[in-house]
Enzyme design. Structure first.
Site, mmCIF file in Angstrom:
data_model
loop_
_atom_site.group_PDB
_atom_site.id
_atom_site.type_symbol
_atom_site.label_atom_id
_atom_site.label_comp_id
_atom_site.label_asym_id
_atom_site.label_seq_id
_atom_site.Cartn_x
_atom_site.Cartn_y
_atom_site.Cartn_z
ATOM 1 N N GLY A 127 -5.593 -8.764 -12.475
ATOM 2 C CA GLY A 127 -6.876 -9.016 -11.822
ATOM 3 C C GLY A 127 -7.889 -7.928 -12.153
ATOM 4 O O GLY A 127 -9.073 -8.193 -12.338
ATOM 5 N N ASP A 136 -2.613 -1.597 -1.798
ATOM 6 C CA ASP A 136 -1.514 -2.074 -2.644
ATOM 7 C C ASP A 136 -0.138 -1.692 -2.103
ATOM 8 O O ASP A 136 0.879 -2.116 -2.644
ATOM 9 C CB ASP A 136 -1.672 -1.504 -4.057
ATOM 10 C CG ASP A 136 -2.860 -2.120 -4.784
ATOM 11 O OD1 ASP A 136 -3.277 -3.235 -4.397
ATOM 12 O OD2 ASP A 136 -3.375 -1.496 -5.723
#
Ligand code: S3P
EC number: 2.5.1.19
Length: 746
Positions: free
Chosen positions: A405, A626
């Site tokens: 991404g 994350d």
């Protein structure tokens, strides 16, 4: 010689006729006959010895000399004659009453077969399914016929829109019975692909050997040839008559690839002549990486062959205490940006500690595709020969971003301002991720971008637009969106400012300054103006705190552990995981704090601790975005309840990380309740069992860590993408004492 028939099933078809009993025709006949799939296999060949051998070796049941007699009542007729004999054979067949027989062939060029059939059967219906098995052997003739020749080889069928579906299904099923992987393609595409990947290499090998041999007094010169010559010219030992036929049959496609190749060869000649080392390095580094990619495809094919599946499973066993000093790989975010800014800089940028994971490599490949010469990576070292802000070239095709991404979103900003068009694509996971968050603001700046349905990839970006700077208030806290717009801002008229609702990682701002590009940051707003340049620099990429996080949690939850994680980036926009673990009672200390190339780093010491559940402060969410999958594992091992809110972004990462983690934890007996923007986890015990990573690297590694406190092993499916961010995860895990390995390799 007697052949035992391997009866796989009842006969599928009545009579199979194979015309042309060479290696390919013979192997097809023999394979189907051995599997008992035809009531009768009849061979036709002009050569009496081949006919005799075919019967003797059990390749066919019997042979016929007369084509008409053989074909009468046949259900399938396989044409396996040399490609130039096809035209004559089809003309003869057109004179016969073939009934409902399905005609198929094995020619390595398809356009000529289809044209010849059209001419021969003009006006009459014919059930033709053109085919091409991509298989062969150094041997030839019916005596080399091998029933297993096509196993795990590709067979390409090239039906037209008029092709008969039942005929197609029948031919396909026969090849599948022989173990082949069947694909379909358009005729022209097939011929072009084969001209490039097979015919051109043969042409080059034949010419090179001939050119050297005929100019030297005798063949003595070859005494001095080494492995390079042997490897390159092996295929010049192939059958000259067959290749003569192929080049005549596939003339147009061969000429097209040959002309393109000649242009490239001329350009290389000019580069050698002009002493243009940069050009040579560009060709060689690109070629090398393309060759490595090809080797990986071959290796993966071998792997898939071995496993009969693409599911990479980790088997994680309950473990004891962890100890040691390790350095996890380079920071993913910084690695991406080092390639992007290094490419846009003037001069040569040296990078060390680069993450050689698939995501960062996708960015690297994209810039190579846009003409940037990049050496490496080799042990984390990359040398980027920057082309300046205006030096990128149009790529030859779509830029493939794999699972990444970051690559897609950051590049979209940069590409929106280039003079050429681009298309950005990705794998199945990336193709589901939202891109409107970048497409919409970029359009406000004047970019022309199309997305797929619902704002998903692919992104089609029209070049040659004049962008104008703007002030953008980001609706979500996203470093990718911020970075995308700042990169577009390097080209946009005036000033581009991005205001974030909460602090997000600031590597782009820091690195731009490192390259001498002015960036102003006031409160939560970062701004750039166009008109400046980037100057090459040296970048040392610190170890990725997002990768270190797995070991921070692992050592915290495994009793009696003490680990040191060296040289970890501790940029304050990334350290939420440390803060959260400390709030939970984690024993973490930072040692040897220093600054390297504009980024703070430290060695992190972590000892096991009794963790307790907490309400995670919402302001820490973007700073640990994350790391939540592995923090959920910490929560599952903690005493009491952990509540996460304000983290809806987790639902649009490489997977829906809230749902996928909840599913896995529940499967392991943990009380976990997903909410729209977070999760509630009751700490307690973890059982063993089966969980799915859904192709998400961080989920796979998080459940590996969970096994340390599990009561039985955990099998984790779909782990191949661990290679996107942490290619040596299993090796480092083993080094510190974890028991996780690829299933079957433990
Ligand atoms: C990244 C930003 C974050 C993060 C991603 C890397 C970056 O994404 O999750 O792994 O390098 O800018 P968002 O910007 O979507 O939060």
């Amino acid at each position: 010689m007697t052949v035992t028939a391997v009866q796989s099933s009842a006969p599928k078809i009545g009579r199979l006729v194979v015309v042309g009993l060479g290696l390919i025709g013979g192997s097809f006949a023999k394979g189907l006959r051995e599997r008992g799939l035809c009531r009768e296999v009849v061979g036709v060949d002009l050569d009496a010895e081949s006919r005799r051998l075919a019967v003797q070796l059990g390749v066919v049941d019997r042979c016929e000399t007369d084509l008409a007699a053989a074909c009468q009542g046949a259900e399938v007729i396989q044409l396996a004659v040399p490609i130039l004999a096809m035209e004559k054979l089809l003309a003869e067949l057109a004179k016969l009453d073939l009934g409902d027989a399905v005609l198929t062939d094995v020619g390595s060029a398809k356009g000529n077969v289809v044209r010849a059939a059209r001419l021969a059967f003009a006006g009459k219906t014919v059930r033709l399914v053109p085919g091409h098995p991509i298989a062969g052997s150094e041997q030839s003739g019916v005596e080399a016929a091998n029933a297993g020749l096509f196993r795990r080889h590709k067979v390409i069928l090239t039906p037209s829109e008029h092709s008969d579906a039942a005929a197609m299904a029948l031919v396909e099923s026969l090849w599948r019975e022989l173990g082949a992987d069947v694909e379909t393609m358009e005729v022209e595409h097939h011929d072009q692909v084969l001209a490039a990947t097979s015919h051109l290499p043969h042409l080059l090998a034949f010419t090179l050997v001939d050119s050297l041999a005929k100019r030297s007094e005798n063949l003595e010169i070859f005494r001095y040839a080494a492995g390079g010559f042997r490897d390159f010219t092996r295929i010049a030992g192939s059958d000259p008559v067959m290749w003569h036929d192929i080049f005549l049959a596939n003339r147009e496609a061969v000429l097209r690839t040959l002309d393109t190749f000649r242009d490239d060869l001329d350009a290389l000649r000019d580069a050698v002549d002009a002493g243009d080392g940069h050009q040579l390095l560009g060709v060689f580094t690109r070629a090398r990486v393309a060759r490595e990619h090809f080797s990986k495809i071959l290796a993966r094919r071998a792997y898939v062959d071995a496993m009969h599946s693409t599911d990479l499973i980790f088997l994680a066993k309950p473990g004891s205490s962890l100890s040691g000093r390790i350095r996890v790989p380079g920071d993913k975010s910084i690695s991406h940006r080092s390639i992007m800014l290094g490419s846009l800089a003037e001069g040569t940028t040296e990078v060390e500690g680069f993450l050689e994971g698939e995501d960062a490599l996708a960015t690297l490949q994209a810039f190579r595709d846009m003409g940037v010469v990049i050496e490496g990576p080799h042990h984390g070292r990359v040398t980027i020969h920057g082309v300046g802000l205006k030096g990128l070239k149009a790529p030859a095709g779509p830029l493939y971003m794999g699972n990444s991404g970051t690559s897609m979103r950051l590049l979209s900003g940069l590409l929106a301002a280039q003079p050429f068009d681009t298309v950005l694509t990705g794998d199945a996971s990336l193709s589901k991720r939202p891109m409107n968050r970048v497409a919409k603001p970029l359009r406000e700046m004047g970019a022309v971008i199309e997305t797929g349905p619902e704002g998903r990839p692919p992104l089609t970006i029209k070049g040659g637009q004049r962008l104008t700077g703007m002030d953008y208030e980001m609706p979500m806290a996203s470093a990718q969106v911020k970075s995308c717009l700042l990169l577009a801002g390097l080209y946009a008229a005036g000033r581009t400012s991005v205001t974030e609702p909460a602090p997000t990682r600031d590597h782009t701002e820091r690195m731009l300054r490192g390259f001498g590009y002015p960036v102003s940051v006031e409160g939560s707003t970062a701004s750039v103006e166009s008109g400046h340049k980037l100057t090459a620099t040296r970048i040392e990429v610190p170890a990725d705190i997002s990768s270190a996080a797995f070991f921070l949690v692992a050592a915290s939850i495994a009793e009696g552990s003490e680990l040191v994680l060296e040289h970890v980036g501790i940029n304050p926009t990334r350290t939420g995981v440390i803060d959260i673990l400390k709030l939970m009672g984690g024993d973490i200390t930072l040692e040897n704090q220093r600054e390297v190339g504009g980024e703070p780093v430290a060695d992190i010491r972590v000892r096991s601790a009794k963790l307790k559940g907490i309400d995670i402060p919402e302001d820490l969410v973007p700073l640990a975005i994350d790391e939540f999958p592995v923090l959920f594992v910490a929560a599952a091992c903690a005493e009491g309840r952990t509540v996460l809110r304000g983290a809806e972004e987790l639902r649009v990462k490489e997977s829906d990380r809230i749902q996928v983690m909840a599913d896995g934890l529940i499967a392991l007996g943990v009380k976990a309740e997903p909410t729209p923007d977070g999760i509630i986890i009751e700490g307690g015990s973890i059982g063993g069992g089966e969980v799915w990573a859904h192709g998400d690297h961080r989920i796979a590694m998080s459940f590996s860590v969970a096994s340390l406190r599990a009561s039985a092993p955990i099998r984790i499916h779909d782990c191949a993408n661990v290679a996107t961010s942490f290619p040596n995860f299993l090796a480092l895990a083993a080094e510190v004492g974890m028991q996780v390995a690829e299933e079957g390799k433990a």
